[in-house]
Design an enzyme around this catalytic site. Structure first.
Site, PDB file in Angstrom:
ATOM      1  N   CYS A   1     -49.032  40.036   9.611  1.00  0.00           N
ATOM      2  CA  CYS A   1     -49.153  40.096  11.069  1.00  0.00           C
ATOM      3  C   CYS A   1     -49.542  41.500  11.528  1.00  0.00           C
ATOM      4  O   CYS A   1     -48.783  42.464  11.350  1.00  0.00           O
ATOM      5  CB  CYS A   1     -47.828  39.674  11.711  1.00  0.00           C
TER       6      CYS A   1
ATOM      7  N   HIS B   1     -48.847  34.694  15.384  1.00  0.00           N
ATOM      8  CA  HIS B   1     -47.894  34.268  14.353  1.00  0.00           C
ATOM      9  C   HIS B   1     -46.560  33.807  14.940  1.00  0.00           C
ATOM     10  O   HIS B   1     -45.640  33.469  14.186  1.00  0.00           O
ATOM     11  CB  HIS B   1     -47.624  35.425  13.385  1.00  0.00           C
TER      12      HIS B   1
ATOM     13  N   ASP C   1     -55.135  40.550  16.534  1.00  0.00           N
ATOM     14  CA  ASP C   1     -54.579  40.176  15.239  1.00  0.00           C
ATOM     15  C   ASP C   1     -55.657  39.388  14.488  1.00  0.00           C
ATOM     16  O   ASP C   1     -56.545  38.781  15.107  1.00  0.00           O
ATOM     17  CB  ASP C   1     -53.345  39.294  15.443  1.00  0.00           C
TER      18      ASP C   1
ATOM     19  N   SER D   1     -54.644  45.751   4.941  1.00  0.00           N
ATOM     20  CA  SER D   1     -53.240  45.386   5.111  1.00  0.00           C
ATOM     21  C   SER D   1     -52.350  45.740   3.936  1.00  0.00           C
ATOM     22  O   SER D   1     -51.128  45.617   4.028  1.00  0.00           O
ATOM     23  CB  SER D   1     -53.127  43.886   5.398  1.00  0.00           C
TER      24      SER D   1
END
Length: 606
Positions: free
Chosen positions: A376, A363, A357, A320
């Protein structure tokens, strides 16, 4: 009467044969003498001279390596080495049998070391053992009369006082290899010359190694020195100052602990590397000795790969952390604005597959700030699907991913930024849209090094200016005079709006400081930190848990202070799990040490 005449004829015939044989023998002797004196005269003269006069190489002292405050990272220590001159040894087996119990090496080990030096000049010593104790030296010297060809040679042995600390950065030394001798840089160097083989020792070897000296000596029949005829003194190597801060390096090593992984700490403005860690590490004191081939092979084939510098050679999915690049591309290309919102319920259906996710329940309503803060995945799946792979590749390359950073360390890896053209050329296949979604969250074919992650976040912190990471700070001569220092080098200036970078920096601040932020473990009462977590999947999860080797890689990148960044950190923990729990605390520990102790110290080499 006839018998007597026959006997005389037979005798005369034998005399003729004998005369012919004698003439042939004299001819052979004369020819051999002519051949030895005229044709090979110079060769035999050299052999004769070497039985009386020898030229001995005098190795220079290698330059010292300091940290930025004058702390010694690599130095020289006197070493008594046992050498064998093959031309002077009368009975090799007997000599080996005599010295074996004295130096504590088996006859097989001694023979192996002699065999490794078989290509040496027979009048040059092959080192049998380094670092003799005073007891061993005394025993050998007291029996020198009975050990022709055996001698004690004093050299400067490379010593690393901090053992494995910063081992991958410093590297190690060893004897020059036959392949190196073919390079112009090492032309004229004698066999057995000690040169750099990795890290800083290799990159700056031309400064550190100095110039060899020579002395002509007269020896006795056993090859032992009797008189020095003349000497050309060796020239010591220059010393170098690195950008490394030893105290911060120790803190970074402790923060990573015994976990495999890497840490890179940079000065945000200059690109100077303040600490560089790769675990597992090695002891350069061991590798800088003359190792038997079997010992070296054992180290090189270690499944933990301790010789691999994970900071610049290890390539991993960025996880991420790549969302920093995705957000920049989306804002700059107009695919999103900071106010655009999506609904995340824990996954995104695409074709026949659901892309999950990391948070199963989702989220909720998410804008860009929240998408970065809480990491996210669904938000970036949708963004990637709109942008497509070639736009993503364009911005990844703009940030320097898929290219060498130019750090002054050897064997840096590029990593990989995939594109539709890349896949067509390498895989002979077209690019599939589902693959874009994987790349959008830092997975798939995408791979980076920890150093590249550090440079990426450093560029964001530095208002879009990319500076080349470097470990070299200054060069000083052996007399203590500073020769020169390298200024920072700007390698790129992102064509990205400052507002875009502000949006990303603010979101990275929330990652650490907001209640829902994934990097809250990096929050500090001493300094305001901004960061981004990353969890890079290694293999599909197994029901009921998974063994350590299948755990995700944990990432955390950060800079501080947020308003005027001074320090940038990237932490990778191999198979560490979640970046927020495994890597973020290490970054906080490093940054806090910088604030408490390192920042206060001004640069001073001594």
């Amino acid at each position: 009467m006839m018998d007597l005449q026959d006997k005389n004829k037979g005798l005369q015939q034998r005399i003729k044969y004998l005369r012919a044989v004698i003439i042939c023998l004299f001819a052979i002797i004369l020819f051999r003498g002519w051949h030895m004196q005229i044709i090979n005269g110079a060769y035999y003269k050299r052999l004769a001279e070497n039985n009386r006069i020898r030229t001995v190489t005098l190795p220079p002292l290698r330059g010292i390596i300091y940290d930025r405050h004058g702390e010694v990272l690599a130095k020289n220590a006197p070493s008594f080495n046992l050498g064998l001159v093959a031309a002077d040894v009368r009975d090799l087996e007997k000599t080996i049998k005599r010295i074996s119990p004295v130096i504590g090496l088996s006859a097989e080990d001694i023979k192996e070391r002699i065999a490794s030096g078989k290509d040496y000049d027979p009048f040059s010593p092959v080192i049998i053992k380094e670092g003799l104790s005073m007891r061993e030296v005394a025993l050998i010297e007291s029996h020198a009369w009975n050990l022709p060809g055996i001698g004690i040679f004093i050299e400067g042995r490379r010593e690393y006082p901090n053992t494995s600390l910063a081992a991958h950065l410093l590297g190690y030394v060893g004897e020059v290899t036959p392949s190196q001798l073919k390079d112009e840089e090492y032309a004229g160097e004698p066999l057995g010359r000690i040169v750099g083989h990795n890290g800083v020792e290799k990159v700056y070897d031309r400064f550190l190694r100095g110039g060899v000296g020579k002395k002509n000596i007269e020896v006795d029949a056993a090859g032992h020195e009797r008189r020095v005829l003349n000497v050309i003194e060796p020239v010591s190597g220059d010393s170098i100052i690195l950008s490394i801060d030893l105290r911060l390096q120790k803190t970074a090593e402790e923060a990573l602990g015994d976990r495999p992984g890497a840490v890179v700490v940079m000065d945000t403005g200059t690109g100077e590397v303040l600490a560089l860690v790769s675990h597992p590490a090695f002891d350069p004191n061991v590798l800088s000795k003359r190792l038997p081939p079997k010992v070296w092979q054992k180290i090189a084939e270690n499944p933990a790969h301790p010789l691999n510098n994970r900071a610049i050679q290890g390539t991993y999915p960025p996880g991420s952390v790549f969302k920093i690049v995705m957000a920049s591309a989306g804002l700059e290309e107009g695919y999103i604005s900071e106010d655009n919102k999506i609904s995340c319920s824990g996954g995104m259906s695409f074709g026949r597959r659901v892309f999950r996710d990391w948070k199963p329940e989702g989220h909720g309503i998410v804008d860009l700030h929240k998408a970065i803060t809480e990491s996210c995945d669904v938000y970036f799946y949708q963004l990637g699907n709109r942008m497509q792979i070639d736009t993503i590749a364009k911005y990844a390359s703009l940030f320097g991913l898929g290219e060498l950073t130019g750090i002054d360390l050897p064997s840096e890896k590029k990593g990989l930024v995939p594109s539709s053209q890349w896949k067509l050329e390498t895989k002979k296949e077209r690019w599939y849209p589902g693959e874009t979604l994987s790349v959008s969250i830092g997975q798939g074919f995408l791979s980076v090094t920890p150093l590249q992650q550090a440079v990426t976040v450093n560029t964001v912190a530095n208002s879009g200016v990319t500076v080349r990471p470097r470990v070299f700070k200054a060069l000083i001569s052996d007399r203590g005079k500073r020769l020169f220092a390298f200024p920072p080098v700007e390698t790129n200036r992102l064509n990205i709006r400052e507002h875009t970078l502000d949006v990303i920096r603010n979101a990275m601040h929330s990652v650490v400081n907001d209640p829902g932020g994934t990097g809250s473990a990096a929050r500090s009462p001493f300094i305001d930190i901004a960061g981004k977590t990353g969890t890079a999947q290694v293999i599909g999860r197994r029901a009921g848990g998974q063994p350590h080797g299948f755990n995700d890689h944990a990432w955390f990148v950060a800079f501080a202070p947020v308003k005027k960044p001074e320090i940038t950190v990237a932490v990778l923990v191999e198979h560490g799990g979640h970046g927020g729990s495994a890597a973020a605390p290490a970054a906080r520990q490093i940054i806090e040490e910088y604030v408490r102790n390192v920042k206060k110290k001004s640069y001073s080499p001594f």
